[in-house]
Scaffold this active site. Structure first.
Site, PDB file in Angstrom:
ATOM      1  N   HIS A 155       0.832  -1.214   0.000  1.00 49.31           N
ATOM      2  CA  HIS A 155       0.000   0.000   0.000  1.00 49.31           C
ATOM      3  C   HIS A 155       0.867   1.265   0.000  1.00 49.31           C
ATOM      4  O   HIS A 155       0.448   2.311   0.485  1.00 49.31           O
ATOM      5  CB  HIS A 155      -0.959   0.041   1.207  1.00 49.31           C
ATOM      6  CG  HIS A 155      -1.673  -1.244   1.439  1.00 49.31           C
ATOM      7  ND1 HIS A 155      -2.915  -1.526   0.897  1.00 49.31           N
ATOM      8  CD2 HIS A 155      -1.301  -2.353   2.123  1.00 49.31           C
ATOM      9  CE1 HIS A 155      -3.281  -2.752   1.254  1.00 49.31           C
ATOM     10  NE2 HIS A 155      -2.318  -3.283   1.995  1.00 49.31           N
ATOM     11  N   SER A 276      14.103  20.656 -16.933  1.00 51.84           N
ATOM     12  CA  SER A 276      12.890  21.442 -17.133  1.00 51.84           C
ATOM     13  C   SER A 276      13.275  22.713 -17.885  1.00 51.84           C
ATOM     14  O   SER A 276      14.339  23.283 -17.652  1.00 51.84           O
ATOM     15  CB  SER A 276      12.298  21.804 -15.774  1.00 51.84           C
ATOM     16  OG  SER A 276      11.471  22.937 -15.889  1.00 51.84           O
ATOM     17  N   LYS A 282      15.709  21.106 -11.888  1.00 53.48           N
ATOM     18  CA  LYS A 282      15.052  19.808 -12.116  1.00 53.48           C
ATOM     19  C   LYS A 282      15.919  18.809 -12.870  1.00 53.48           C
ATOM     20  O   LYS A 282      16.617  19.152 -13.803  1.00 53.48           O
ATOM     21  CB  LYS A 282      13.751  20.008 -12.926  1.00 53.48           C
ATOM     22  CG  LYS A 282      12.631  20.715 -12.192  1.00 53.48           C
ATOM     23  CD  LYS A 282      12.152  19.977 -10.948  1.00 53.48           C
ATOM     24  CE  LYS A 282      11.421  18.690 -11.243  1.00 53.48           C
ATOM     25  NZ  LYS A 282      10.110  18.900 -11.828  1.00 53.48           N
ATOM     26  N   GLU A 289       8.996   7.640 -16.951  1.00 54.42           N
ATOM     27  CA  GLU A 289       7.619   8.120 -17.146  1.00 54.42           C
ATOM     28  C   GLU A 289       7.110   7.726 -18.524  1.00 54.42           C
ATOM     29  O   GLU A 289       5.971   7.295 -18.694  1.00 54.42           O
ATOM     30  CB  GLU A 289       7.579   9.643 -16.994  1.00 54.42           C
ATOM     31  CG  GLU A 289       7.906  10.117 -15.582  1.00 54.42           C
ATOM     32  CD  GLU A 289       8.204  11.602 -15.551  1.00 54.42           C
ATOM     33  OE1 GLU A 289       7.329  12.380 -15.956  1.00 54.42           O
ATOM     34  OE2 GLU A 289       9.316  11.990 -15.137  1.00 54.42           O
TER      35      GLU A 289
END
Ligand code: ARG
Length: 458
Positions: A155, A276, A282, A289
């Site tokens: 979880h 970024s 970043k 992804e």
């Protein structure tokens, strides 16, 4: 005039030619188409259906066409529909009537089924070997970090301590089943459909066995309608790719979490990340992804193929031309995934300090306390309740589980002995997990050794 133009009074409209063409995407089958035609023509000559001299000329010319296509010296036009028509037409262009013998006893329906099977057989082998490399990269990383301890999650909450290597090896197992699924599916790809004709075979004395041998297939299709109409072998292949992609997507999700500032369990090499355009600080795990995103794409391809086939009456229907769009996309996507993952895993840095700090959470060892009580004869449900009360007690006191005294512990766990206070050591906790398949040092070392041997010869 198209090669099938005999019964037509007028030419195809431009829009229709554009609508019905597949040359824009099926040109990638040229090698398989040429291999298939060369085998077919050799068989036609051996059976005395066409003269040997014609067969030899056609076989030579097919090789020249292949060379021209490979060199980019071949002209494509939508008026010739597909790759099969292009190659046949080029043949006739060079050899005239001799070339026109190539299609004897054959239809594009069995021809395209053959090409697809040849194509998928090849890609299947390539993808399986890519999966092997992926497994090797994971095993190497596990072998390089055999004793890094981290929290395991259920979880997405701290659950129990595990070895980082054990986590990586879980994916090696998944990839193993993916490779096995593909190898199994290959058996049903590896069936030779030529001789099915358009749908009803041929009146010519073809030797299907000859073509099978020539192209190295293990079996012949046994029903001509089935041979041209079904694409279950491709559906199965895409299903196997979809499951593979699902596994990669889960690994990617783990890696995205591990790269986050909150976890910082691993760092990906700069070469596998992007920045970024706005935020200078970043460093994003875009490859991971995109694998989640590309997985969606492969699911889409599988769904498209299933949907494409579900309402088709036997035998061939032109709808089937669209199968290649989905098949090629799924194959390309899977290969793209495989082209980056082994190196990305290989170059990733492990933050053992961060993992160890997270694994030091004594709550991760609560189950060890309950199991110790079971060893002392307490029924598990009672043990669970006692340790649960102990956790509650600690929370109320504002203390970590390992900050209490034995007397305090005994308020909720009367059976607690001094040994209980030593159970919060994550290394000791891992060491005790000796079962086969467990996360202990020894079983994990055994698994690493097993996989190193297993993958050495593939
Ligand atoms: N381009 C077609 C396909 O990909 C080849 C078969 C066409 N057959 C036909 N009868 N029109 O499926």
């Amino acid at each position: 005039m198209a090669l099938w133009g005999g019964r037509f009074a007028s030419e195809t409209r431009d829009e229709v030619a554009k609508y019905t063409e597949s040359i824009s995407f099926d040109r990638r089958l040229f090698k398989h188409d040429i291999d298939g035609s060369r085998a077919h023509v050799a068989m036609l000559a051996a059976q005395g259906i066409i003269p040997k001299a014609s067969a030899d000329a056609i076989r030579d010319e097919l090789l020249k066409i292949r060379e021209r296509i490979e060199k980019g010296d071949f002209e494509y036009t939508i008026s010739l529909e597909d790759i099969h028509m292009h190659i046949e037409s080029a043949l006739i262009g060079k050899l005239g009537n001799e070339g026109a013998r190539v299609h004897s006893g054959r239809s594009r329906n069995d021809q395209v089924a053959l090409d697809l099977r040849l194509y998928l057989r090849e890609e299947c082998d390539f993808i399986v070997s890519g999966i092997r490399d992926f497994q090797k990269a994971l095993v190497d990383k596990a072998a390089a970090e055999p004793d890094a301890i981290m929290p395991g999650f259920t979880h997405l909450q701290h659950a129990q301590v595990i070895l980082f290597a054990h986590h990586l090896l879980a994916y090696v197992e998944m990839l193993q089943r993916d490779a096995e699924r593909l190898a199994d599916c290959r058996k049903r790809i590896d069936i030779m459909p030529l001789g099915s004709g358009a749908l009803a075979g041929s009146t010519l004395p073809l030797d299907r066995e000859f073509v099978r041998r020539e192209l190295g297939f293990s079996r012949l299709t046994r029903n001509s309608l089935d041979g041209v109409a079904d694409r279950d072998f491709a559906i199965e292949f895409l299903a196997a790719l979809a499951i593979f992609a699902m596994h990669v997507s889960r690994l990617s999700e783990d890696m995205i979490l591990w790269c986050s500032q909150e976890f910082s369990f691993v760092e990906l090499d700069d070469a596998f990340c992007t920045g970024s355009s706005l935020m200078p600080q970043k460093k994003n795990p875009d490859v991971c992804e995109l694998s989640r995103g590309k997985t969606a794409r492969i699911y889409g391809d599988l769904t498209a193929l299933l949907t494409l086939c579900k309402g088709l009456p036997l035998a061939y229907n032109r709808d089937l031309q669209e199968d290649k769009v989905a098949i090629f996309d799924a194959v390309d996507t899977a290969k793209a995934i495989l082209s980056v993952y082994p190196a990305m895993i290989g170059t990733m840095t492990i933050r053992r300090d961060r993992m160890a700090a997270a694994a030091a959470d004594p709550a991760l060892m609560a189950t060890d306390l309950a199991e110790k009580l079971v060893e002392l004869g307490v029924p598990f449900r009672d043990a669970h309740r006692r340790v649960g009360s102990f956790v509650k007690f600690c929370r109320e006191k504002g203390k970590a589980l390992d900050e209490v005294t034995l007397d305090e512990m005994r308020q909720t766990i009367p059976e607690a002995t001094p040994e209980f206070l030593t159970l919060f050591d994550p290394v000791a906790s891992v060491r005790k997990r000796r079962l086969v398949g467990g996360t202990g040092f020894e079983p994990v070392a055994n698994e690493i050794e097993f996989w190193q041997k297993e993958l050495k010869n593939v």
